[in-house]
Design an enzyme around this catalytic site. Structure first.
Site, mmCIF file in Angstrom:
data_model
loop_
_atom_site.group_PDB
_atom_site.id
_atom_site.type_symbol
_atom_site.label_atom_id
_atom_site.label_comp_id
_atom_site.label_asym_id
_atom_site.label_seq_id
_atom_site.Cartn_x
_atom_site.Cartn_y
_atom_site.Cartn_z
ATOM 1 N N GLN A 95 34.452 -31.076 4.260
ATOM 2 C CA GLN A 95 33.043 -31.402 4.433
ATOM 3 C C GLN A 95 32.317 -31.360 3.098
ATOM 4 O O GLN A 95 32.615 -30.542 2.226
ATOM 5 C CB GLN A 95 32.413 -30.398 5.400
ATOM 6 C CG GLN A 95 30.972 -30.673 5.771
ATOM 7 C CD GLN A 95 30.448 -29.642 6.758
ATOM 8 O OE1 GLN A 95 31.223 -28.959 7.410
ATOM 9 N NE2 GLN A 95 29.140 -29.521 6.855
ATOM 10 N N CYS A 101 29.506 -30.892 10.282
ATOM 11 C CA CYS A 101 30.775 -30.272 10.668
ATOM 12 C C CYS A 101 31.230 -30.766 12.039
ATOM 13 O O CYS A 101 32.425 -30.863 12.310
ATOM 14 C CB CYS A 101 30.658 -28.754 10.652
ATOM 15 S SG CYS A 101 29.431 -28.084 11.799
ATOM 16 N N HIS A 254 29.084 -23.173 13.956
ATOM 17 C CA HIS A 254 29.957 -24.095 13.222
ATOM 18 C C HIS A 254 30.971 -24.733 14.166
ATOM 19 O O HIS A 254 31.370 -24.135 15.173
ATOM 20 C CB HIS A 254 30.688 -23.308 12.135
ATOM 21 C CG HIS A 254 31.320 -24.141 11.070
ATOM 22 N ND1 HIS A 254 30.668 -25.159 10.414
ATOM 23 C CD2 HIS A 254 32.567 -24.088 10.524
ATOM 24 C CE1 HIS A 254 31.483 -25.691 9.512
ATOM 25 N NE2 HIS A 254 32.634 -25.063 9.567
ATOM 26 N N ASN A 278 38.871 -25.173 10.001
ATOM 27 C CA ASN A 278 37.486 -25.251 9.542
ATOM 28 C C ASN A 278 37.301 -26.555 8.764
ATOM 29 O O ASN A 278 38.055 -26.819 7.815
ATOM 30 C CB ASN A 278 37.200 -24.045 8.639
ATOM 31 C CG ASN A 278 35.758 -23.977 8.177
ATOM 32 O OD1 ASN A 278 35.005 -24.944 8.271
ATOM 33 N ND2 ASN A 278 35.365 -22.827 7.662
ATOM 34 N N TRP A 280 35.431 -27.279 6.495
ATOM 35 C CA TRP A 280 35.196 -27.043 5.070
ATOM 36 C C TRP A 280 36.489 -27.122 4.260
ATOM 37 O O TRP A 280 36.453 -27.273 3.046
ATOM 38 C CB TRP A 280 34.573 -25.657 4.860
ATOM 39 C CG TRP A 280 33.167 -25.525 5.349
ATOM 40 C CD1 TRP A 280 32.380 -26.518 5.869
ATOM 41 C CD2 TRP A 280 32.377 -24.336 5.373
ATOM 42 N NE1 TRP A 280 31.153 -26.024 6.216
ATOM 43 C CE2 TRP A 280 31.119 -24.681 5.922
ATOM 44 C CE3 TRP A 280 32.601 -23.017 4.996
ATOM 45 C CZ2 TRP A 280 30.098 -23.752 6.090
ATOM 46 C CZ3 TRP A 280 31.586 -22.089 5.169
ATOM 47 C CH2 TRP A 280 30.343 -22.452 5.706
#
Length: 685
Positions: A95, A101, A254, A278, A280
């Site tokens: 991301q 997200c 998230h 995740n 990220w």
């Protein structure tokens, strides 16, 4: 992050907060535009979504942008840019500064199913052959698949790094370009700041989304996840609200992608694990079964090696128990509705009808009193039949009804949704082909189903168990006189569905083809008889299967081959495989069958050296020519050709060894193994 919290229902037919219809997108002919650019010797520039701040947005996102923002094309950012690589085993995306997200979690789920991915992302696009700086993507938009054309100018910082979505493989750009296309569909990058995983999942598939609260999940949640992970589903989840990294490593408020599940055998008994990622690409769970957890020592060396990857890549394991405690939502998007309901019979079918609420004519509002204007709303007739015809006592029919309201603004987050819902009535007699049933009908008949609350959501849906018969569906807004367009979808095994008074007398349903049809029943019956399968039983199963892609050359699995396959799958050294391990094998066998058939062009039943390398490449495995030759010597015949059974054994072994290396390596160059681990991995595999 910026997740919007959804209404909780049993079934969710995906929310789609996109444009208010494909007509609001500029009509751009991808092929014509590309050919024109090639003829004129220039790269495409999309004036409808320019390389400027107007495409980024006008809100808080502007404050997140780095100084010196520039727009660059991939060939300006990398010496060897690639759009997409089938050889990349892990298509991990990271991301950027956009709080999307929810979009990235859905996108990561999309990468786990190449057949679904290729519907959204035409994978034959590139930066070399006929490159003109123009790309095209497809999204399911208000009942239709619509193309979105973009140029490949991407926002970067002063160092030339992508500001928004990027890939861990820095030369791959399909993810960044797909995000740009989705931003264009939504109005701007700013319009991706808030959303739900279910929205993007449905935009990628047009499928059915089931939303579950893990803390209130049914007792068979593990069975639901097991069926979902081997089927063609995309799975995402969301943590409880908040926007900070918690002490346990999870991020509040998230979205995550569920990438796998595993039942492992510990010294104290079985443990049920889920694997999450995740968006990220970093920041992981720190509790039990995390990368640094001592719980891994409870497993056999082989199981630990093949499951645990110590890398801060955003992917981690946790127990189902911890998942239920720390995650607020589980979203499962399936291309057919039948996941919870195990009804057998005909295939599922879908019918879609568009309609509108118009002030003064069809915007009648909710039922309030016997003399209200509710009867003015659009009315739809639904006839339902049982898929099991001829039974003395017909079983209730599973019917899923979804109402989606059309966005009312070019930008997906600019104009709030109306509060919507729908009522269901049983019809006991024929009222004629009128525009609407008269007010008297609603005075005298109570609805079978009604909205518990009118929701300001893109979509509301409900799963119903209906006796065979005729019904009336009335979609409405909470207040009379509110205008909007809508899409009404009905899923069932057998039905006819149309608007009363419509010029078309009936709209027949479209059958939904499920590639995995019948598999769940097969697996259930199989493992009721054999909870664990040994090599002899595996041989019987594989030799009784019909390998449809292989034609008349049906493979014959020897006991030795099945012992070899079982050794590769048997992580806990039990000498058997469980239903979950067999389902994993099944998915791999279907892939191997396809690539073997594709490259066995002469239908001989064998692959030569060139064909083997190409088939392995299509399956995501790249071997050097020397290693490929050694594999033919080891697994092939005297003429250096390999049959399907040996191809399966080879592919399973290569994938095992690749996973083991990636999980153990610290520098990407070598690994360290203790002697018992070395013997386990080399001798029992």
């Amino acid at each position: 992050m910026s997740l919007r919290l959804p209404f909780q229902g049993r079934w969710k037919l995906g929310r789609k907060n996109s444009l208010g219809g494909s007509s609001q997108l500029p009509k751009q002919d991808y092929e014509a535009l590309r050919e024109r650019c090639l003829m004129e010797g220039r790269l495409f520039e999309d004036d409808s979504f320019p390389a400027s701040l107007s495409s980024v947005g006008s809100g808080p996102l502007l404050r997140k942008l780095p100084p010196g923002l520039q727009w660059r094309r991939p060939p300006e950012l990398h010496s060897n840019p690639q759009f997409y690589s089938a050889n990349a085993k892990r298509l991990d995306l990271c991301q950027g500064v956009v709080g999307d997200c929810w979009f990235l979690a859905a996108l990561q789920a999309l990468t786990l199913h190449q057949d679904i991915l290729s519907r959204v992302v035409p994978l034959n696009q590139n930066f070399t052959e006929k490159y003109a700086g123009i790309f095209q993507f497809w999204f399911w938009h208000f009942g239709k698949w619509v193309p979105v054309v973009i140029d490949d100018r991407l926002p970067v910082n002063a160092a030339g790094q992508l500001v928004f979505v990027s890939s861990t493989d820095k030369h791959l750009f399909w993810g960044a370009l797909l995000e740009k296309a989705y931003a264009k569909l939504s109005g701007s990058y700013e319009d991706l700041q808030h959303g739900q995983v279910s929205e993007a999942l449905v935009d990628f598939t047009g499928g059915v989304t089931m939303t579950i609260k893990p803390a209130e999940a049914p007792g068979n949640l593990w069975d639901i996840l097991t069926r979902a992970t081997y089927s063609r589903t995309l799975i995402g989840c969301q943590t409880h609200s908040g926007e900070r990294v918690l002490e346990n490593g999870l991020v509040g408020g998230h979205a995550y992608t569920l990438t796998g599940i595993r039942k492992v055998t510990c010294k104290h008994g079985p443990e049920y694990l889920v694997k999450l990622r995740n968006p990220w690409g970093k920041v992981e769970w720190k509790g039990d079964w995390s990368d640094s957890s001592s719980m891994w020592e409870l497993l056999s060396p082989k199981e630990k090696i093949l499951l645990l990857r110590k890398s801060d890549d955003g992917e981690f394991w946790m127990t189902l128990r911890d998942f239920k405690a720390h995650f607020m939502l589980l979203v499962i998007c399936k291309l057919i509705p039948g996941l919870l309901n195990q009804e057998v019979g005909r295939r599922w079918a879908c019918t879609m009808q568009e309609g509108k609420w118009e002030k003064g004519s069809t915007a009648g509002g909710r039922m309030k009193s016997p003399r209200d204007t509710f009867w003015k709303n659009p009315q739809f007739l639904l006839c339902v039949w049982s898929p099991q015809e001829g039974r003395s006592f017909p079983m209730p029919c599973s019917v899923l009804v979804s109402l989606l309201q059309k966005p009312r603004h070019r930008h997906r987050n600019r104009k709030p949704h109306l509060a919507i819902g729908f009522y269901l009535f049983r019809l006991s007699k024929y009222y004629g082909d009128q525009r609407r049933l008269p007010p008297e009908f609603f005075w005298k008949n109570a609805p079978l189903s009604w909205p518990e609350a009118f929701l300001t959501e893109k979509e509301v849906s409900r799963e119903l168990q209906l006796e065979p018969g005729t019904y009336l569906i009335v979609p409405c807004t909470s207040e009379a006189g509110r205008e909007s367009e809508f899409l009404l979808r009905v899923f069932s095994r057998k039905h006819i569905f149309h608007e009363i008074g419509c010029s078309v007398s009936a709209v027949f349903s479209k059958e939904i083809v499920d590639q995995n049809e019948g598999q769940d029943e097969f697996f259930t019956k199989l493992f009721e008889k054999y909870p664990e399968i040994n090599a002899v039983q595996l041989q019987k199963i594989l030799n009784h299967m019909t390998w449809s892609s292989l034609g008349s050359t049906q493979p014959l699995f020897s006991l030795d081959a099945c012992q070899g396959i079982l050794a590769l799958l048997d992580l806990n050294a039990s000498g058997t495989v469980s239903i979950q391990e067999f389902r994993d094998l099944w998915k791999q066998l279907m892939l191997y069958q396809e690539v073997f058939h594709k490259h066995n062009s002469n239908q001989s039943g064998y692959l030569n050296r060139t064909q083997l390398r190409a088939a392995m490449r299509d399956a995501g495995i790249v071997l050097s020519d020397d290693v490929c030759l050694l594999m033919l010597i080891r697994y092939g015949g005297p003429n250096l050709q390999i049959d399907f059974v040996s191809f399966v054994h080879l592919m399973l072994r290569v994938e095992n060894m690749e996973d083991a290396f990636q999980n153990l390596t610290q520098d990407g160059k070598g690994i360290y193994l203790q002697k018992p681990e070395w013997l386990m991995m080399t001798l029992y595999s």
